[in-house]
Design a protein around this motif. Structure first.
Motif, short mmCIF file in Angstrom:
data_model
loop_
_atom_site.label_atom_id
_atom_site.label_comp_id
_atom_site.label_asym_id
_atom_site.label_seq_id
_atom_site.Cartn_x
_atom_site.Cartn_y
_atom_site.Cartn_z
N ASN A 163 0.83 -1.22 0.00
CA ASN A 163 0.00 0.00 0.00
C ASN A 163 0.85 1.26 0.00
N ASN A 164 1.90 1.25 -0.83
CA ASN A 164 2.84 2.36 -0.88
C ASN A 164 2.82 3.11 -2.20
N ARG A 165 1.78 2.89 -3.00
CA ARG A 165 1.74 3.53 -4.31
C ARG A 165 1.70 5.06 -4.20
N HIS A 166 1.19 5.58 -3.10
CA HIS A 166 1.14 7.03 -2.93
C HIS A 166 2.53 7.62 -2.76
N ARG A 167 3.47 6.80 -2.31
CA ARG A 167 4.85 7.27 -2.14
C ARG A 167 5.73 6.90 -3.33
N PHE A 168 5.49 5.73 -3.88
CA PHE A 168 6.32 5.22 -4.96
C PHE A 168 5.42 4.88 -6.15
N ASP A 169 5.11 5.89 -6.94
CA ASP A 169 4.21 5.67 -8.06
C ASP A 169 4.97 5.16 -9.28
N GLU A 170 4.28 5.05 -10.40
CA GLU A 170 4.89 4.51 -11.61
C GLU A 170 6.06 5.37 -12.08
N GLN A 171 5.92 6.69 -11.95
CA GLN A 171 7.01 7.57 -12.37
C GLN A 171 8.25 7.34 -11.51
N TRP A 172 8.04 7.11 -10.22
CA TRP A 172 9.17 6.83 -9.33
C TRP A 172 9.90 5.57 -9.81
N VAL A 173 9.15 4.53 -10.15
CA VAL A 173 9.77 3.28 -10.61
C VAL A 173 10.57 3.52 -11.88
N ALA A 174 9.98 4.23 -12.84
CA ALA A 174 10.68 4.50 -14.09
C ALA A 174 11.95 5.32 -13.85
N ASP A 175 11.85 6.35 -13.03
CA ASP A 175 13.01 7.20 -12.75
C ASP A 175 14.11 6.41 -12.05
N TYR A 176 13.71 5.59 -11.06
CA TYR A 176 14.71 4.81 -10.33
C TYR A 176 15.44 3.87 -11.28
N CYS A 177 14.70 3.14 -12.08
CA CYS A 177 15.33 2.14 -12.97
C CYS A 177 16.29 2.80 -13.94
N ARG A 178 15.89 3.89 -14.53
CA ARG A 178 16.76 4.55 -15.52
C ARG A 178 17.99 5.16 -14.85
N ARG A 179 17.78 5.81 -13.72
CA ARG A 179 18.91 6.47 -13.04
C ARG A 179 19.88 5.46 -12.46
N GLU A 180 19.34 4.49 -11.71
CA GLU A 180 20.22 3.60 -10.96
C GLU A 180 20.92 2.56 -11.83
N THR A 181 20.32 2.16 -12.94
CA THR A 181 21.05 1.26 -13.83
C THR A 181 22.26 1.97 -14.43
N GLY A 182 22.10 3.24 -14.74
CA GLY A 182 23.24 4.01 -15.23
C GLY A 182 24.33 4.13 -14.19
N LEU A 183 23.95 4.38 -12.95
CA LEU A 183 24.94 4.53 -11.88
C LEU A 183 25.64 3.22 -11.57
N ILE A 184 24.93 2.11 -11.63
CA ILE A 184 25.57 0.83 -11.31
C ILE A 184 26.53 0.43 -12.43
#
Length: 259
Positions: free
Chosen positions: A137-158
């Motif tokens: 029940n955390n979609r209000h904190r971590f929405d779809e845009q958060w998931v997309a941003d995390y994946c794109r940013r953090e894969t680049g950093l790793i």
């Protein structure tokens, strides 16, 4: 001032993880208190202590008093010296974080450390985030845009971290989730790399993290029980987002053998 200059305890290694890459399971597999402890996302450089750290200290036999938790320190070194150093004395310990900025801070503070990089195919990471946030029940904190941003940013950093470690000659081991759960030989290779025996309780902390469903899927141990994409109960729009993220992270997939 670095940790070495401040005469602070130094971790054995860093687990530089992508979220949903099995890094908590791997951290728990390596943790065998009282001798070996991986701290899961302790945010060593934060001013405040996250609730997850309280729970970990309790579960690992490192409990602190309410007064100790409430104390505000002058800086991260003072916090580490006061709260962490007495509890980690005589133990082997390591740190797991899932943000590239935290990986950078750990290595800057403690100098060259062996690094375990945990990865997973990006479609599974994105889908797992979406499912996890729904179940918690955390979609209000971590929405779809958060998931997309995390994946794109953090894969680049790793990817950048991996390249940097190779260029510097720093010992680094890439652990792919898919290999870790399927192959005892891969788990043995991880244990050899860090010099710890492994085989710890992979369900540790999971109920208190709202992730008991993950332990149930794996039968309370290391197993290949994570569902495939179609079984995660995602909506059609979410499946489209997963496909978009997968396409956007093509370089990451190629770098770690997923394409």
């Amino acid at each position: 001032m670095s940790a070495a200059e401040a005469d602070l305890p130094r971790p054995d290694f860093l687990i530089a993880a992508l979220g949903r890459s099995g890094s908590t399971m791997i951290s728990n597999w390596l943790t065998r208190p009282p001798g070996e402890i991986v701290l899961i996302e302790p945010f060593l450089f934060a001013a405040a202590n996250p609730a997850m750290l309280h729970r970990q200290f309790d579960h690992l036999g490192l409990a602190a008093s309410a007064e100790e938790w409430a104390t505000t320190d002058a800086d991260w070194q003072a916090r580490l010296r006061r709260l962490f150093a007495p509890r980690l004395a005589g133990r082997r310990w390591a740190v797991k974080e899932v943000l590239g900025e935290e990986h950078r801070k750990v290595l800057a503070a403690f100098g060259p450390l062996p690094v375990v990089i945990t990865v997973r195919d990006i479609d599974a990471i994105a889908a797992s985030f979406l499912e996890k946030h729904r179940l918690q029940n955390n979609r209000h904190r971590f929405d779809e845009q958060w998931v997309a941003d995390y994946c794109r940013r953090e894969t680049g950093l790793i990817m950048a971290l991996h390249a940097k470690l190779i260029a510097e000659g720093t010992p680094a081991l890439v652990v792919r989730y898919e290999d870790f759960v399927a192959s005892p030989a891969q788990r043995e290779a991880l244990a050899r790399f860090v010099g710890w025996p492994g085989e710890g309780d992979v369900t540790r902390h999971m109920d208190h993290l709202g992730r008991a469903f993950e332990a149930e899927r794996h039968g309370g141990g290391v197993g290949a029980g994570a569902p495939d994409l179609a079984a995660r109960g995602l909506e059609s729009e979410e499946l489209e987002l997963v496909a978009e993220i997968t396409a956007a992270c093509a370089a990451y997939r190629a770098a770690f053998g997923y394409a």
